[in-house]
Write a protein that holds these residues in place. Structure first.
Motif, mmCIF file in Angstrom:
data_model
loop_
_atom_site.group_PDB
_atom_site.id
_atom_site.type_symbol
_atom_site.label_atom_id
_atom_site.label_comp_id
_atom_site.label_asym_id
_atom_site.label_seq_id
_atom_site.Cartn_x
_atom_site.Cartn_y
_atom_site.Cartn_z
ATOM 1 N N GLU A 25 13.129 24.330 -4.188
ATOM 2 C CA GLU A 25 14.358 23.784 -4.056
ATOM 3 C C GLU A 25 15.464 25.150 -4.275
ATOM 4 N N ASP A 58 7.259 27.543 -4.411
ATOM 5 C CA ASP A 58 6.151 27.004 -5.335
ATOM 6 C C ASP A 58 4.816 27.450 -4.730
ATOM 7 N N GLY A 82 8.647 24.697 -12.376
ATOM 8 C CA GLY A 82 7.263 24.550 -11.836
ATOM 9 C C GLY A 82 6.296 24.100 -13.128
ATOM 10 N N ASP A 89 3.647 21.729 -9.247
ATOM 11 C CA ASP A 89 4.179 22.397 -10.091
ATOM 12 C C ASP A 89 2.974 23.358 -10.598
HETATM 13 MG MG MG Z 1 9.832 22.465 -9.500
#
Ligand code: MG
Ligand code: ATP
Length: 432
Positions: A25, A58, A82, A89
């Motif tokens: 994000e 990620d 994460g 994550d």
């Molecule tokens: Mg995250």
């Protein structure tokens, strides 16, 4: 070891660290990396200098490379994000493999999370067990306001990696209550904090500010000076970077700030996070004066800013948003003839609005604004950005035509700022 510069002992440079913010994000721009910004400020106050920040998505390779890189350069890295329970994550497992430590479930932490769910009448979802995964040898930092604990991995040959959750409130809590208490005793005693000083100006363009303080800028060392345009003015930020002892930083900043204030005179209105409306309010309160506003194109912006300050009822009486001509005439008493002959955006109109609001509210002071914020509504003699502002105190009044540029929002912001500044100048020149 202490070195010497200009005959002055200089302490060792402050400990430096790097920050890695993790999350798709952040890369996609849906979330701004405010954690990184906050860490830079907060750690700086502790004398720990963030020398580089990276933002990665990620994916395992990016996370691993960013952390390895940071550890090679500074030996200390703080990562955020994460650590959640979902499969996207990955921070924990990547770092565990980097350190060569197998991941184990910390059953004590599982019980703590389970208990929290039970207290709220819920059952812990099985995926939350993932948040209790701890690389063997890592220090678990209990998180009292969330389910993801922080982690510290410390290996002499690799360096220190601190893992924190992405949720800003939890990250801040963990830094204050867990990370700093652990880190402080491990840092050199002599470190000095990064000190900042902000001088706020309005009414001068960036280039004009630069010209007036040109000589200050050239011999500002060892401090640094930054020009920060904030839309309604220029903020000047002085920084002492932490290689200057705390007891020397204060006087150096004082001297530089005094020179800047002297050069810029009345264009300086405050410091740090003070809003101009708040400063106006403080000066009104000192004099026991009240204020009222009559606003057209700013739609109540000045009134809003004046009432943003807690306790503003001491001086703020109220305002009229006289957007339509009928309200300018009917409520504020602007003569119909003025509106027809000179128009609503004219000096006689703004002065009549000013008189009208003072009469209506029995205020000591007032601000009036009428103008064309655009994008439509302009004409050859009154283009978009034409704004009349007026202000008065019991002793004086003033009015001025502004030629503003920018978007509708920028024109409104700048008109409100200029009107507040006009009132401040009048108040300051009145005997107390
Ligand atoms: Mg995250
Ligand atoms: P949790 O274990 O609480 O789920 P997490 O470590 O998995 O936390 P993320 O899922 O990455 O964290 O992010 C949680 C929230 O924090 C999201 O709303 C995200 O947008 C926000 N966030 C993540 N990183 C940052 C950042 N660097 N700055 C500001 N907000 C962030």
């Amino acid at each position: 070891m202490a070195t010497h510069r200009e005959g002055r002992p200089v302490t060792k440079r402050p400990p430096s660290i790097e920050v890695v913010a993790i999350g798709d994000e952040l890369i996609l721009g849906d979330t701004i990396d405010t954690n990184g910004a906050w860490l830079g400020q907060r750690l700086g106050e502790e004398g720990i200098r963030v020398v580089r920040r990276a933002v990665v998505g990620d994916d395992e390779v990016s996370i691993r490379l960013a952390i390895t890189d940071a550890l090679l350069r500074t030996g200390v890295v703080v990562c955020c994000g994460g650590l959640g329970p979902t499969p996207d994550d990955r921070t924990r497992s990547v770092v565990a493999s980097l350190y060569g430590w197998p991941v184990e479930i910390d059953e004590d932490w599982v019980s703590i999370i389970e208990e929290r769910f039970t207290k709220r009448g819920m059952t812990m979802p099985l995926v939350n067990r993932r948040q209790a995964e701890v690389p063997r040898g890592a220090i678990l930092l209990p998180n009292e306001i969330g389910t993801a604990p922080g982690l510290i991995l410390d290996r002499a040959d690799l360096g220190i990696t601190v893992l924190l959750p992405g949720v800003p409130r939890e990250l801040r809590w963990l830094v204050e209550h867990r990370v700093l208490p652990w880190l402080r005793p491990r840092l050199p005693e002599s470190r000095s904090a990064i000190h900042r000083r902000v001088v706020r100006t309005t009414g001068l363009a960036e280039s004009a500010v630069a010209e007036r303080i040109a000589d200050v800028t050239t011999d500002i060392e060892p401090l640094t000076l930054a020009f920060l345009p904030v839309g309604v003015g220029i903020d000047l930020r002085l920084t002492s970077w932490g290689d200057i002892p705390d007891e020397e930083a204060g006087p150096l900043l004082d001297a530089a700030e005094a020179r800047i204030r002297e050069r810029l005179g009345r264009h300086v209105y405050g410091s740090a996070h003070e809003d101009l409306a708040e400063v106006v309010g403080m000066r009104l309160r000192e004099r026991g004066w009240t204020v009222a506003t009559a606003e057209s194109c700013t739609g109540g912006l000045v009134a809003k800013r004046l009432t943003d300050a807690p306790g503003s009822s001491d001086y703020m009486l109220g305002g009229v948003t006289s957007y339509a001509n009928e309200i300018k005439a009917g409520v504020l008493g602007v003569p119909e003839a003025t509106l027809v002959e000179q128009g609503a955006v004219s000096e006689p109109a703004v002065l009549a609005m000013l008189d009208g609001i003072v009469r209506l509210m029995h205020a000591h002071c007032a601000i009036a604004i009428t103008g064309i914020a655009g994008p439509g509504g302009g004409s050859a003699d009154k283009p978009v950005g034409t704004v009349w502002i007026a202000a008065r105190t019991p002793a004086n009044s003033r009015s001025r035509r502004l030629h503003l540029f920018g978007s509708r929002a920028e024109i409104r912001d700048r008109a409100a700022q200029a009107a507040l500044k006009m009132l401040l100048d009048l108040v300051l020149t009145s005997a107390q």
